[in-house]
Each structure stands twice: as C-alpha cells, then as structure tokens.
Design an enzyme around this catalytic site. Structure first.
Site, PDB file in Angstrom:
ATOM      1  N   HIS A 142      54.278 -30.324  29.940  1.00 38.70           N
ATOM      2  CA  HIS A 142      55.678 -30.438  30.368  1.00 38.70           C
ATOM      3  C   HIS A 142      55.712 -30.447  31.897  1.00 38.70           C
ATOM      4  O   HIS A 142      54.937 -29.731  32.545  1.00 38.70           O
ATOM      5  CB  HIS A 142      56.470 -29.251  29.816  1.00 38.70           C
ATOM      6  N   ASP A 180      60.309 -37.089  33.939  1.00 38.56           N
ATOM      7  CA  ASP A 180      61.253 -36.074  34.404  1.00 38.56           C
ATOM      8  C   ASP A 180      60.547 -35.222  35.447  1.00 38.56           C
ATOM      9  O   ASP A 180      59.431 -34.753  35.212  1.00 38.56           O
ATOM     10  CB  ASP A 180      61.706 -35.205  33.221  1.00 38.56           C
ATOM     11  N   ALA A 181      61.159 -35.032  36.604  1.00 44.62           N
ATOM     12  CA  ALA A 181      60.521 -34.263  37.672  1.00 44.62           C
ATOM     13  C   ALA A 181      60.277 -32.816  37.229  1.00 44.62           C
ATOM     14  O   ALA A 181      61.010 -32.263  36.403  1.00 44.62           O
ATOM     15  CB  ALA A 181      61.388 -34.280  38.925  1.00 44.62           C
ATOM     16  N   GLU A 194      55.125 -22.936  45.676  1.00 44.01           N
ATOM     17  CA  GLU A 194      55.962 -23.751  44.797  1.00 44.01           C
ATOM     18  C   GLU A 194      55.378 -25.159  44.712  1.00 44.01           C
ATOM     19  O   GLU A 194      54.854 -25.689  45.698  1.00 44.01           O
ATOM     20  CB  GLU A 194      57.394 -23.841  45.328  1.00 44.01           C
ATOM     21  N   ASP A 201      58.374  -9.443  41.289  1.00 41.95           N
ATOM     22  CA  ASP A 201      58.874 -10.394  40.292  1.00 41.95           C
ATOM     23  C   ASP A 201      57.840 -10.596  39.202  1.00 41.95           C
ATOM     24  O   ASP A 201      58.182 -10.719  38.018  1.00 41.95           O
ATOM     25  CB  ASP A 201      59.157 -11.759  40.940  1.00 41.95           C
ATOM     26  N   LYS A 244      57.689 -30.281  23.481  1.00 38.05           N
ATOM     27  CA  LYS A 244      58.589 -29.122  23.403  1.00 38.05           C
ATOM     28  C   LYS A 244      58.754 -28.749  21.936  1.00 38.05           C
ATOM     29  O   LYS A 244      58.767 -29.621  21.057  1.00 38.05           O
ATOM     30  CB  LYS A 244      59.969 -29.442  23.994  1.00 38.05           C
ATOM     31  N   LYS A 275      52.954 -16.640  42.577  1.00 38.72           N
ATOM     32  CA  LYS A 275      53.242 -15.411  43.324  1.00 38.72           C
ATOM     33  C   LYS A 275      52.081 -14.431  43.189  1.00 38.72           C
ATOM     34  O   LYS A 275      51.637 -14.142  42.075  1.00 38.72           O
ATOM     35  CB  LYS A 275      54.527 -14.760  42.811  1.00 38.72           C
ATOM     36  N   GLU A 330      54.200 -20.224  51.443  1.00 39.82           N
ATOM     37  CA  GLU A 330      53.611 -19.433  52.515  1.00 39.82           C
ATOM     38  C   GLU A 330      52.407 -18.680  51.998  1.00 39.82           C
ATOM     39  O   GLU A 330      52.336 -18.306  50.821  1.00 39.82           O
ATOM     40  CB  GLU A 330      54.631 -18.456  53.090  1.00 39.82           C
ATOM     41  N   LYS A 351      54.083  -9.196  44.718  1.00 37.57           N
ATOM     42  CA  LYS A 351      55.455  -9.610  44.444  1.00 37.57           C
ATOM     43  C   LYS A 351      55.868  -9.070  43.090  1.00 37.57           C
ATOM     44  O   LYS A 351      55.365  -9.504  42.051  1.00 37.57           O
ATOM     45  CB  LYS A 351      55.564 -11.133  44.533  1.00 37.57           C
ATOM     46  N   ASP A 361      57.498 -29.079  34.235  1.00 38.43           N
ATOM     47  CA  ASP A 361      57.603 -27.770  34.891  1.00 38.43           C
ATOM     48  C   ASP A 361      56.332 -26.948  34.702  1.00 38.43           C
ATOM     49  O   ASP A 361      55.913 -26.206  35.598  1.00 38.43           O
ATOM     50  CB  ASP A 361      58.804 -26.992  34.351  1.00 38.43           C
ATOM     51  N   LYS A 362      55.709 -27.087  33.546  1.00 34.65           N
ATOM     52  CA  LYS A 362      54.490 -26.320  33.296  1.00 34.65           C
ATOM     53  C   LYS A 362      53.307 -26.857  34.092  1.00 34.65           C
ATOM     54  O   LYS A 362      52.407 -26.086  34.480  1.00 34.65           O
ATOM     55  CB  LYS A 362      54.179 -26.320  31.793  1.00 34.65           C
ATOM     56  N   ARG A 399      60.793 -22.948  36.493  1.00 34.38           N
ATOM     57  CA  ARG A 399      62.023 -23.319  35.777  1.00 34.38           C
ATOM     58  C   ARG A 399      62.001 -22.959  34.304  1.00 34.38           C
ATOM     59  O   ARG A 399      62.961 -23.252  33.597  1.00 34.38           O
ATOM     60  CB  ARG A 399      62.294 -24.822  35.923  1.00 34.38           C
ATOM     61  N   LYS A 400      60.945 -22.328  33.832  1.00 35.65           N
ATOM     62  CA  LYS A 400      60.854 -21.998  32.408  1.00 35.65           C
ATOM     63  C   LYS A 400      60.664 -20.492  32.218  1.00 35.65           C
ATOM     64  O   LYS A 400      59.765 -20.033  31.502  1.00 35.65           O
ATOM     65  CB  LYS A 400      59.718 -22.794  31.763  1.00 35.65           C
ATOM     66  N   PHE A 453      58.731 -41.634  22.341  1.00 33.49           N
ATOM     67  CA  PHE A 453      58.508 -40.721  23.466  1.00 33.49           C
ATOM     68  C   PHE A 453      57.124 -41.038  24.028  1.00 33.49           C
ATOM     69  O   PHE A 453      56.152 -40.344  23.758  1.00 33.49           O
ATOM     70  CB  PHE A 453      58.611 -39.279  22.982  1.00 33.49           C
TER      71      PHE A 453
END
Length: 392
Positions: A17, A244-245, A45, A277, A171, A271, A58, A275, A19-20, A250-251, A236
């Site tokens: 995918h 798709d960018a 990122e 998060d 998906k 990260k 960074e 961090k 994003d992955k 995002r997941k 598909f």
C-alpha cells in the site's frame, strides 16, 4: 450497560500500500542509523508518488550513513516489496533524501544534562490495549484482517500457484459478529488486491484469494450468510504510489488496534525511541498485555501522558472495562512501580535502541511474536507474575 451482541469492523493494508511503502522506507532509514549509532535522533517522513520518493526530516546521527547508502536501502526495500511496474519501479524511481540536522531547541529538551534526566521528545498521550479475543491478546477484527494479508503476501512472494498473479498493493476488511461479548464469526469480508494479469475479473481474483482467506479465519467463521466483496470495483492493475500517493504515518489505526481502542494520534514510523509517540505507545501495549496475560482482566486500556522535556509521565490511567479482578487505582500505582516509564526507562526496559523497526511497518506493531534480536520486545509477557504478586 455494555452491548454484548454487535458487529465490529477493522481494516488492514499490505506492505505494498502506498502509505505502508512510506512507513517501510522511513523505518529503514531509522534502522540504518541505529545500526551504527544507537543514540540516533531521527524524525523521518517519506512521500511517494509515480516513480518518485522524497525522504525528509531531521536527524542527529553519524555522517557514515550517507545519502547514497539511504538511496540504495530505499531501492532494496521497494524491490523487496515487489514493485517493478512502469509507474513505480525500484530501479528507475527518482529518490531524493532531504534530511537535515535536528533542531537544537528540541535537543535541549530531550537530552540529559547535569541533574536533568532525558526528557520526552514531545508532548502527547499514548494508549495501549489488550484483550482475550485472540491468543495474541488482540482485537479479533484487526488480527484477522492482518492475517489475511500476511498469508496472501507470503504466497505472492513464494510465487505459489496463481498467487503469483497478484500485485503488492492490497487492503482487507473484516466485520466480526459478536455474541455475548465474544467474536463468533465473519459477517463480511472485503478484499481489494492488485493483480498483474489485466484479464482477471473480480471472480477470478476471488478464486485465487478465497482459500487463503478461509485458511486465515477460525473454523466455522465463514458461513453461507457471510458477505464477500473481492475487488468490488473491478480491475485493479495500477497500484502502489502510481495509483495513489503515499505518506508516512497515515495508517495509525491499522498500526494499532483497528479502532477497538483509543489512539493518542501520533504515528510511529520514522521516529527514534526517544519520541514517546512511539516508545510510550509500545510501553502502554506492553503493560496492557501483561495485565491481561496475568489474568487481572479480560480487557485493559492503559493511557500514558507526557510533556516535552519532562522525564516522568504526567499520568498513568487504567481502564479494565468492567472485567478487572483488581482495583484500577491500585493497578495504576503498581504499573508505575514495576516499570520505569521515563523515556530512558522505556528504552532500556524494552531495549529499543536497536535496528528493529523496518519489520514493524506492515501488518501491525502489536500482536506479533517477539524476535530473538529484540524486535517486538513490547509483546513479551515477562512482568505478568510481578503484577500478580504486587496486587495480591
């Protein structure tokens, strides 16, 4: 009164995918730095589109990790995922690395100095969750959505029969029927998967994937009443960043609990473990899983909160959802005593300063088997006995 009979749905996405792919690349960059300098600071990122990858962020790490090396690793990751299509090819894609030095303003809050311990890399809230719905102590809808895609990925990479006709982008979505609070069956199954053979119809694709889906779900979960939606839009073929960018982070619901538990809002990939998060979300899962593994509850949600530059958590909150065998306030106190929940304490307890992150980028950060080299250390249940003893 809590509902006991209902439908609940979770989704997963494959390593191909868009994003992955970006999560994988960001964590590959992190691993490259941690391998040579465990104290690396990185916020990375990745953006991907048609034959283009941009890596930014960074870093405070060694100069020996060169741009050329990161480009090489990125191409290897894309190749491993399986992209050799015209619009996104591991060898031909343009890859830009735009990392810059870490902000000194952030560094002064995070670094230990004098009598000041290492602080959290940012403010925020993090949640961990565990339940008895699966042996992995994960919510059933997400667990099986992940498992379907993992089985298909393994078959595609092994080129098993017609699975070799499938592409990397996919998906899944599983709607689970609950009765008396327990998962008992699949009400619906949704799968959209890229395919390399343009002549394949939705029916052809279902014939390829259905055996893997049935093999992933528990016996008896699929019935005549189960709804199937396989490639419901039809063809598909164009998939991945060409279709798709993609962006890192995002997941976040796919990465955690599929919507069955709260989420603090922070993404994980790219990260470093200072961090919170990332590291505190791992710690919260570790605590919740050990609570359930100890038999102290059938469901547990743990929240941790931090302020940038501050070493100790601002709060520890436990919710056992009415299934607990112990007082929740007492549990909150004991959790903070059994594990040092400062950023440094988490990193040391879970041994997070290792190149173990690229493998987390697809199919969930939780519900996985701990690896011998320290990967998925937050899935261990090695403090369950200590929790029971402390609360006896």
């Amino acid at each position: 009164m809590a509902r006991t009979s209902y439908l609940f749905t979770s989704e997963s996405v494959s390593e191909g995918h868009p994003d992955k792919i970006c999560d994988r690349i960001s964590d590959t960059v992190l691993d490259a730095y941690l391998e040579v300098y465990p104290e690396t600071r990185l916020g990375c990122e990745t953006f991907a589109t048609t034959n283009r990858v941009v890596i930014g962020g960074e870093v405070r790490g060694p100069d020996s990790v060169t741009t050329e090396h990161l480009v090489e690793l990125t191409r290897a990751a894309i190749k491993d995922i399986g992209y050799e299509q015209d619009g996104f090819h591991w060898e031909r894609a343009q890859i830009d690395v735009l990392l810059h030095a870490q902000s000194v303003d952030i560094a002064q809050g995070v670094d230990a100095a004098g009598n000041k311990d290492e602080g959290a890399g940012d403010q925020g809230i993090m949640f961990g969750f565990a339940c008895t719905e699966t042996p992995e102590l994960m919510p059933a809808p997400l667990h099986y959505a992940h498992l379907i895609l993992r089985r298909l990925s393994e078959a595609r990479h092994a080129r098993q029969g017609d699975a070799a006709k499938l592409g990397p982008d996919a998906k899944s979505q599983v709607t689970v029927r609950y009765e008396n609070g327990r998962p008992v069956g699949a009400a619906s199954i949704v799968l959209s998967t890229q395919h390399l053979d343009e002549s394949l119809s939705s029916g052809d694709v279902r014939a390829i994937v259905e055996p893997y889906i049935r093999g992933a779900l528990p016996d008896g979960w699929i019935s005549d009443a189960t709804e199937w939606h396989v490639n419901p839009t039809g063809k598909f073929v164009i998939g991945g960043p060409d279709g798709d960018a993609g962006l890192t982070g995002r997941k976040i619901i796919v990465d955690t609990y599929g919507g069955a538990a709260p989420h603090g809002g922070g993404a994980f990939s790219g990260k470093d473990p200072t961090k919170v998060d990332r590291s505190a979300a791992y710690a919260a899962r570790y605590l919740a899983k050990n609570v359930v593994a100890a038999g102290l509850a059938d469901r547990a949600t743990i929240q941790l909160a931090y302020a940038i530059g501050v070493s100790k958590p601002l709060s520890i909150y436990a919710d056992l959802h009415g299934t607990g065998q112990v007082d929740e306030a007492a549990l909150e106190r004991v959790l903070g005593e059994i594990m040092d929940l400062s950023p440094r304490g988490i990193r040391q307890h879970l041994q997070l300063n290792k190149p173990i992150y690229a493998r987390t980028a697809a199919y969930g950060h939780f519900g996985r088997e701990p690896d011998a080299d320290g990967g998925f250390s937050w899935e261990k249940t090695d403090i369950a006995d200590a929790l029971k003893s402390a609360l006896a």
